[in-house]
Enzyme design. Structure first.
Site, PDB file in Angstrom:
ATOM      1  N   GLU A  39      -1.966  90.465 -24.185  1.00 14.62           N
ATOM      2  CA  GLU A  39      -2.344  89.058 -24.127  1.00 14.62           C
ATOM      3  C   GLU A  39      -1.891  88.277 -25.358  1.00 14.62           C
ATOM      4  O   GLU A  39      -1.431  87.131 -25.240  1.00 14.62           O
ATOM      5  CB  GLU A  39      -3.860  88.938 -23.958  1.00 14.62           C
ATOM      6  CG  GLU A  39      -4.391  89.460 -22.626  1.00 14.62           C
ATOM      7  CD  GLU A  39      -4.691  90.952 -22.640  1.00 14.62           C
ATOM      8  OE1 GLU A  39      -5.121  91.483 -21.601  1.00 14.62           O
ATOM      9  OE2 GLU A  39      -4.481  91.598 -23.703  1.00 14.62           O
TER      10      GLU A  39
ATOM     11  N   LYS B 219      -1.481 108.089  -9.172  1.00 16.49           N
ATOM     12  CA  LYS B 219      -2.558 107.180  -8.806  1.00 16.49           C
ATOM     13  C   LYS B 219      -2.726 107.210  -7.291  1.00 16.49           C
ATOM     14  O   LYS B 219      -1.759 107.099  -6.546  1.00 16.49           O
ATOM     15  CB  LYS B 219      -2.223 105.764  -9.291  1.00 16.49           C
ATOM     16  CG  LYS B 219      -3.379 104.776  -9.188  1.00 16.49           C
ATOM     17  CD  LYS B 219      -3.036 103.445  -9.841  1.00 16.49           C
ATOM     18  CE  LYS B 219      -4.219 102.475  -9.773  1.00 16.49           C
ATOM     19  NZ  LYS B 219      -3.917 101.170 -10.397  1.00 16.49           N
TER      20      LYS B 219
ATOM     21  N   ARG C 116      -8.834  87.527 -25.711  1.00 15.38           N
ATOM     22  CA  ARG C 116      -8.135  88.439 -26.607  1.00 15.38           C
ATOM     23  C   ARG C 116      -7.014  87.756 -27.383  1.00 15.38           C
ATOM     24  O   ARG C 116      -6.498  88.312 -28.345  1.00 15.38           O
ATOM     25  CB  ARG C 116      -7.549  89.609 -25.800  1.00 15.38           C
ATOM     26  CG  ARG C 116      -8.608  90.479 -25.165  1.00 15.38           C
ATOM     27  CD  ARG C 116      -8.007  91.670 -24.453  1.00 15.38           C
ATOM     28  NE  ARG C 116      -8.983  92.755 -24.429  1.00 15.38           N
ATOM     29  CZ  ARG C 116      -8.673  94.030 -24.279  1.00 15.38           C
ATOM     30  NH1 ARG C 116      -7.412  94.394 -24.141  1.00 15.38           N
ATOM     31  NH2 ARG C 116      -9.610  94.956 -24.271  1.00 15.38           N
TER      32      ARG C 116
END
Length: 642
Positions: free
Chosen positions: A377, A288, A405
């Protein structure tokens, strides 16, 4: 500032132009694309490190596959800048995430190359599988379906559900696992350790490139069937890896890991995989922030750094000339530590947002009492419920739009059982440049109908502290929602002694006449500003900070509707089913007949832009509130003749 792309990138308007180049030119295209992203984001802002990490993959995918006929789905979309630039949006890329500009995420109505709208993680595998099953049904045997998912997004339960189905669906789909050990913060959990074992195993890597080439050279005939070849392949992989492969056990053909920055290797591998039918998973390893040293070194900071000097790496920050109010998330992060030092039953949970929610401070200071559970979640909410059954006071900090969610878990596992979990909903309201997938504008509506739940919103940082304090007192035995916005508060001197706020009580900010304004949450500060501006016009609205939408302060509401026949409600939430709706229900239930105007978010999708632009668009900034007061009191407004 005019930013000019490199000579090769400058001639690429669509992937068809990219495919005219030789394979040997793709390295230069990748370098030009990476530099263009750096140039634009440094000046105009946006997500940064994620897109740099998949530059070569973006080029390779559009070079090998016939997009948009071949369907490409990006998970989350933080990493899709290169994809957007290569698919006709290079010249407008500077408008990325700006008001009325292009979206920071893939968006179906923006381009046919954006095959599926995303913003939250872990949806790509299910979406691509659905596309593949539809193509199979329609007889489109030549059509490819590719989903790119990160190792962070792979931790979510939804991704595992899609993997489980893909293995038996027998559809032509390719899942690309982009493994960089990061989402926004470093990844956590056993899957991370498993992928690390694969990517660092010397014996496995000896075979990583050539397993399917080896099988291609074996004599496939009557006595050596394709089924036998498949079993041999699995056997070879099992031997060299030292353990069974998770993905192979789910009946997906697994290939890799390979270097995700080797463009030639990527192209060759993808070309090979095009000829292999059925469900497949290609594991690539990337960095990244690749190509920008500071982003490679500190990937969390450079996920979305704001504007910066691309040469020195200095991130531009405004230097205030007076003390500033903190971010609401930091008030939460420091306050939970203060409370935990007083109450040893307090614990903190977040689903992959330790930096964004500022739970990181508690994780650093009290690592046995604060946990990042990954992009999970649903698990975060039910884990909190389990802790609560054992006497723990759990603060589950979760973005409002992510909380959606876990609605089933909040209802079944927390509310029905009356477990005193505290849900601190960060990023409630219009969040700005991230746009509709991240606006936290529905939580009041979907939680207000659930029994046993307290729902509150502080007008400022002091109220946030006091609501947190009140929520963890032993007298409070119900699920407790505290919603607060993204960004900076209004109180530089915010760290005040804790005071209990009685559940379901509001406060009067100012007396007035003729009209009352009822606000919920930080938009009360817009009301305060509007009232100051109206005073010069001899208009004096009363202002009430309600603080709770469930339970409402009925004593205060009786006072208001007995005194005023004109009422305005203001909220940073959807008007449908929100705070204003609750006030209207109270009014009807008790026989009042006032004229009520609700200000908030209209019943449509609000796109991206700066928060102040979106507040103005929706009509509940200070100017919009003042205009509404004038309209409702137009018989009181006098016009001076010129």
């Amino acid at each position: 500032m005019n930013i000019t792309p490199g000579p090769l990138l400058g001639n690429i308007q669509t992937p068809a132009d990219l495919r005219k180049l030789s394979k040997e030119q793709l390295h230069e295209v990748s370098e030009e694309l990476r530099q263009f992203i750096i140039d634009v984001v440094s000046v105009h802002g946006g997500h940064f490190a994620a897109s740099l990490g998949v530059v070569e993959l973006s080029v390779a995918l559009h070079y090998v596959f016939n997009t948009p006929y071949d369907q490409l789905v990006w998970d989350v979309g933080h990493q899709a800048y290169g994809h957007k630039i290569l698919t006709g949006r290079r010249d407008v890329f500077y408008t990325n995430r700006k008001y009325h500009g292009i979206s920071g995420f893939p968006k179906r109505e923006e381009s046919p190359y954006d095959t599926f709208g995303v913003g939250h993680s872990s949806t790509s595998l299910s979406a691509a599988l659905g596309m593949a099953i539809a193509s199979k049904f329609k007889g489109e045997t030549d059509r490819q379906h590719i989903a790119v998912i990160g190792d962070g997004a792979m931790t979510a339960g939804m991704a595992f559900e899609a993997l489980n189905h893909a293995g038996v669906a027998n559809a032509n789909v390719l899942f690309i696992l982009n493994d960089n050990c990061m989402s926004i913060d470093p990844n956590v959990g056993a899957l991370k350790e498993y992928l690390t074992d694969i990517t660092t195993s010397p014996t496995y890597n000896k075979f990583r490139d050539d397993v399917w080439h080896l099988l291609g050279k074996l004599p496939v005939g009557k006595r050596f069937t394709r089924d036998m070849a498949s079993k041999l392949e699995a056997g070879i992989k099992g031997v060299v890896s030292g353990s069974s492969n998770l993905f192979e056990s789910l009946k997906l053909r697994y290939f890799g890991p390979i270097d995700g920055h080797n463009i030639i290797k990527l192209v060759d591998t993808l070309q090979d995989l095009k000829d292999i039918p059925g469900p497949k998973l290609l594991h690539i390893v990337t960095t990244k922030g690749k190509g920008y040293a500071l982003a490679e070194k500190d990937q969390t900071t450079w996920h979305a750094p704001g504007l910066f000097d691309k040469i020195t790496g200095e991130i531009f920050k405004k230097i205030p000339d007076k003390p500033q109010a903190p971010k609401y998330q930091d008030v939460f992060g420091h306050t939970i530590i203060e409370l935990a030092e007083q109450n040893n039953t307090i614990m903190g949970i977040t689903p992959a947002m330790p930096s964004g929610s500022s739970l990181k401070y508690m994780m650093e200071k009290m690592p046995d009492r604060a946990f990042d559970v990954g992009i999970c979640e649903q698990h975060a909410v039910t884990l909190s419920a389990g802790l609560a059954t054992q006497g723990m006071r759990v603060f589950c900090t979760i973005y409002s739009s992510f909380f959606q969610r876990a609605y089933d878990q909040a209802l079944h596992d927390v509310a029905i059982q009356k477990l005193p979990v505290v849900f601190c909903l960060d990023r409630a309201g219009l969040v700005g440049e991230d746009g509709p997938t991240h606006h936290g504008v529905y939580d009041i509506a979907y939680m207000r109908c659930v029994p046993n739940v307290v729902i509150s919103s502080p007008m400022n940082e002091e109220e946030l502290r006091n609501l947190m304090y009140s929520s963890q007192l032993s007298t409070q035995q119900l699920p407790f929602v505290i919603r607060y916005p993204r960004g900076q508060g209004v109180m530089p001197d915010w760290r005040q002694p804790f005071k209990e706020i009685k559940i379901g009580t509001g406060r009067k900010i100012r007396n007035g006449k003729d009209i009352a304004i009822l606000s919920l949450g930080p938009v009360g500060n817009f009301v305060t500003e509007a009232c100051k501006n109206l005073l010069v016009e001899d208009l004096q609205p009363a202002h009430y900070d309600m603080r709770f939408v469930k339970p409402l302060d009925e004593t205060m509401l009786h006072e208001i509707f007995s005194q005023y026949d004109k009422v305005i409600t203001v909220e940073d939430h959807a008007i449908t089913g929100g705070f204003g709706s609750a006030v209207l229900e109270f009014m009807v239930d008790h026989g009042y007949t006032a004229k009520v105007k609700r200000l908030g978010i209209p019943d449509r999708i609000i796109e991206h832009g700066k928060p102040e632009e979106l507040h103005r668009e929706c009509g509940f900034d200070a100017a919009g509130i003042a205009t509404t007061v004038r309209e409702m009191l137009k018989d009181k407004v006098t016009v001076t003749a010129i």
